[in-house]
Write a protein that holds these residues in place. Structure first.
Motif, PDB file in Angstrom:
ATOM      1  N   ASN A 108       0.826  -1.205   0.000  1.00 59.17           N
ATOM      2  CA  ASN A 108       0.000   0.000   0.000  1.00 59.17           C
ATOM      3  C   ASN A 108       0.866   1.264   0.000  1.00 59.17           C
ATOM      4  N   ILE A 109       2.148   1.100  -0.342  1.00 65.14           N
ATOM      5  CA  ILE A 109       3.089   2.216  -0.381  1.00 65.14           C
ATOM      6  C   ILE A 109       3.668   2.249  -1.791  1.00 65.14           C
ATOM      7  N   ASP A 110       3.796   3.431  -2.361  1.00 62.20           N
ATOM      8  CA  ASP A 110       4.254   3.547  -3.741  1.00 62.20           C
ATOM      9  C   ASP A 110       5.710   3.140  -3.947  1.00 62.20           C
ATOM     10  N   GLN A 111       6.585   3.551  -3.045  1.00 62.71           N
ATOM     11  CA  GLN A 111       8.020   3.372  -3.248  1.00 62.71           C
ATOM     12  C   GLN A 111       8.580   2.240  -2.380  1.00 62.71           C
ATOM     13  N   THR A 112       9.316   1.314  -3.005  1.00 65.37           N
ATOM     14  CA  THR A 112      10.017   0.285  -2.246  1.00 65.37           C
ATOM     15  C   THR A 112      11.102   0.957  -1.417  1.00 65.37           C
ATOM     16  N   HIS A 113      11.134   0.651  -0.133  1.00 68.79           N
ATOM     17  CA  HIS A 113      12.134   1.234   0.755  1.00 68.79           C
ATOM     18  C   HIS A 113      12.197   0.444   2.054  1.00 68.79           C
ATOM     19  N   LEU A 114      13.168   0.746   2.873  1.00 74.62           N
ATOM     20  CA  LEU A 114      13.277   0.178   4.203  1.00 74.62           C
ATOM     21  C   LEU A 114      13.061   1.287   5.208  1.00 74.62           C
ATOM     22  N   HIS A 115      12.103   1.104   6.086  1.00 73.54           N
ATOM     23  CA  HIS A 115      11.919   2.018   7.205  1.00 73.54           C
ATOM     24  C   HIS A 115      12.739   1.416   8.340  1.00 73.54           C
ATOM     25  N   PHE A 116      13.825   2.098   8.709  1.00 74.85           N
ATOM     26  CA  PHE A 116      14.721   1.616   9.751  1.00 74.85           C
ATOM     27  C   PHE A 116      14.755   2.620  10.880  1.00 74.85           C
ATOM     28  N   GLY A 117      14.613   2.144  12.094  1.00 74.05           N
ATOM     29  CA  GLY A 117      14.692   3.034  13.244  1.00 74.05           C
ATOM     30  C   GLY A 117      15.433   2.372  14.377  1.00 74.05           C
ATOM     31  N   MET A 118      15.965   3.198  15.278  1.00 74.22           N
ATOM     32  CA  MET A 118      16.622   2.683  16.466  1.00 74.22           C
ATOM     33  C   MET A 118      16.138   3.481  17.665  1.00 74.22           C
ATOM     34  N   GLN A 119      15.698   2.756  18.671  1.00 71.05           N
ATOM     35  CA  GLN A 119      15.229   3.361  19.912  1.00 71.05           C
ATOM     36  C   GLN A 119      16.281   3.113  20.988  1.00 71.05           C
ATOM     37  N   LEU A 120      16.592   4.154  21.757  1.00 71.00           N
ATOM     38  CA  LEU A 120      17.489   4.018  22.903  1.00 71.00           C
ATOM     39  C   LEU A 120      16.640   3.865  24.151  1.00 71.00           C
ATOM     40  N   ILE A 121      17.052   2.943  25.034  1.00 76.50           N
ATOM     41  CA  ILE A 121      16.265   2.660  26.228  1.00 76.50           C
ATOM     42  C   ILE A 121      17.175   2.732  27.446  1.00 76.50           C
ATOM     43  N   PHE A 122      16.932   3.735  28.287  1.00 73.10           N
ATOM     44  CA  PHE A 122      17.729   3.893  29.499  1.00 73.10           C
ATOM     45  C   PHE A 122      17.023   3.319  30.710  1.00 73.10           C
ATOM     46  N   ASP A 123      15.709   3.234  30.673  1.00 73.00           N
ATOM     47  CA  ASP A 123      14.953   2.535  31.720  1.00 73.00           C
ATOM     48  C   ASP A 123      13.668   1.988  31.094  1.00 73.00           C
ATOM     49  N   GLU A 124      13.022   1.076  31.794  1.00 69.90           N
ATOM     50  CA  GLU A 124      11.858   0.356  31.252  1.00 69.90           C
ATOM     51  C   GLU A 124      10.721   1.279  30.814  1.00 69.90           C
ATOM     52  N   SER A 125      10.572   2.463  31.426  1.00 67.07           N
ATOM     53  CA  SER A 125       9.475   3.349  31.051  1.00 67.07           C
ATOM     54  C   SER A 125       9.614   3.840  29.614  1.00 67.07           C
ATOM     55  N   GLN A 126      10.826   3.771  29.063  1.00 64.53           N
ATOM     56  CA  GLN A 126      11.046   4.236  27.696  1.00 64.53           C
ATOM     57  C   GLN A 126      10.751   3.159  26.663  1.00 64.53           C
ATOM     58  N   LYS A 127      10.512   1.938  27.084  1.00 62.95           N
ATOM     59  CA  LYS A 127      10.280   0.841  26.139  1.00 62.95           C
ATOM     60  C   LYS A 127       8.985   1.043  25.363  1.00 62.95           C
ATOM     61  N   ASP A 128       7.888   1.275  26.041  1.00 63.20           N
ATOM     62  CA  ASP A 128       6.597   1.413  25.371  1.00 63.20           C
ATOM     63  C   ASP A 128       5.813   2.626  25.862  1.00 63.20           C
ATOM     64  N   GLY A 129       6.458   3.528  26.571  1.00 66.12           N
ATOM     65  CA  GLY A 129       5.755   4.664  27.160  1.00 66.12           C
ATOM     66  C   GLY A 129       5.845   5.925  26.330  1.00 66.12           C
ATOM     67  N   ASN A 130       5.535   7.042  26.970  1.00 65.54           N
ATOM     68  CA  ASN A 130       5.565   8.340  26.306  1.00 65.54           C
ATOM     69  C   ASN A 130       6.960   8.942  26.259  1.00 65.54           C
ATOM     70  N   ASN A 131       7.933   8.322  26.910  1.00 63.49           N
ATOM     71  CA  ASN A 131       9.292   8.854  26.954  1.00 63.49           C
ATOM     72  C   ASN A 131      10.218   8.143  25.978  1.00 63.49           C
ATOM     73  N   GLU A 132       9.692   7.651  24.873  1.00 64.99           N
ATOM     74  CA  GLU A 132      10.518   6.929  23.903  1.00 64.99           C
ATOM     75  C   GLU A 132      11.552   7.860  23.288  1.00 64.99           C
ATOM     76  N   ILE A 133      12.762   7.332  23.042  1.00 63.17           N
ATOM     77  CA  ILE A 133      13.839   8.100  22.418  1.00 63.17           C
ATOM     78  C   ILE A 133      14.249   7.378  21.138  1.00 63.17           C
ATOM     79  N   TRP A 134      13.857   7.930  20.004  1.00 67.75           N
ATOM     80  CA  TRP A 134      14.232   7.392  18.697  1.00 67.75           C
ATOM     81  C   TRP A 134      15.292   8.306  18.107  1.00 67.75           C
ATOM     82  N   ILE A 135      16.304   7.735  17.447  1.00 67.82           N
ATOM     83  CA  ILE A 135      17.390   8.555  16.919  1.00 67.82           C
ATOM     84  C   ILE A 135      17.429   8.519  15.392  1.00 67.82           C
TER      85      ILE A 135
END
Length: 144
Positions: A68-95
């Motif tokens: 359902n997307i026009d262009q073939t591509h890779l969506h790549f992301g990296m999340q940094l996790i300093f404590d468990e609240s950042q895993k699935d919470g509102n304090n996520e850190i994506w770089i």
């Protein structure tokens, strides 16, 4: 390997958590019909240089295996996790992964294509010192 399968936004996707649980790598919009290596499953150990998935343009649909997307591509992301609240919470850190992607490109493992199956595999097994603790449970049957 922490997450593997269909997501209505990311399409076929893979999520890999580092051994120290401080980083989460996300690969999305993988290929329709054959998005990733068939022997992969949640809990699999993957190492640098493993071919784990194939670029595509799946996603943005509740119907599994939809392009359902026009262009073939890779969506790549990296999340940094300093404590468990950042895993699935509102304090996520994506770089922004551009610099690390350049580094990985310069240090990539050699791969070879099987023309019969159209699959790509690394040519030789690399050892990650952090993976030694997991060697007892790792399944290396995917290597020749």
């Amino acid at each position: 390997m922490e997450a593997l399968g269909w997501n209505q936004y990311g399409g076929w996707r893979i999520g890999v958590r580092s051994f120290d649980k401080k980083r989460y790598y996300y690969y999305a919009h993988l290929r329709q019909g054959f998005p990733y290596q068939p022997e992969l499953k949640e809990g699999s150990v993957v190492l640098a240089g493993d071919v784990i998935g194939y670029m595509g343009h799946t996603g943005y649909s509740a119907t599994e295996d939809t392009n359902n997307i026009d262009q073939t591509h890779l969506h790549f992301g990296m999340q940094l996790i300093f404590d468990e609240s950042q895993k699935d919470g509102n304090n996520e850190i994506w770089i922004d992964c551009y610099q690390i992607a350049r580094f990985l490109y310069r240090n990539q493992s050699e791969t070879a294509r099987n023309d019969e199956t159209k699959e790509w595999r690394r040519i030789y097994l690399m050892k990650d010192p952090c993976a030694e603790a997991y060697e007892r449970t790792a399944d290396y049957s995917m290597y020749p």
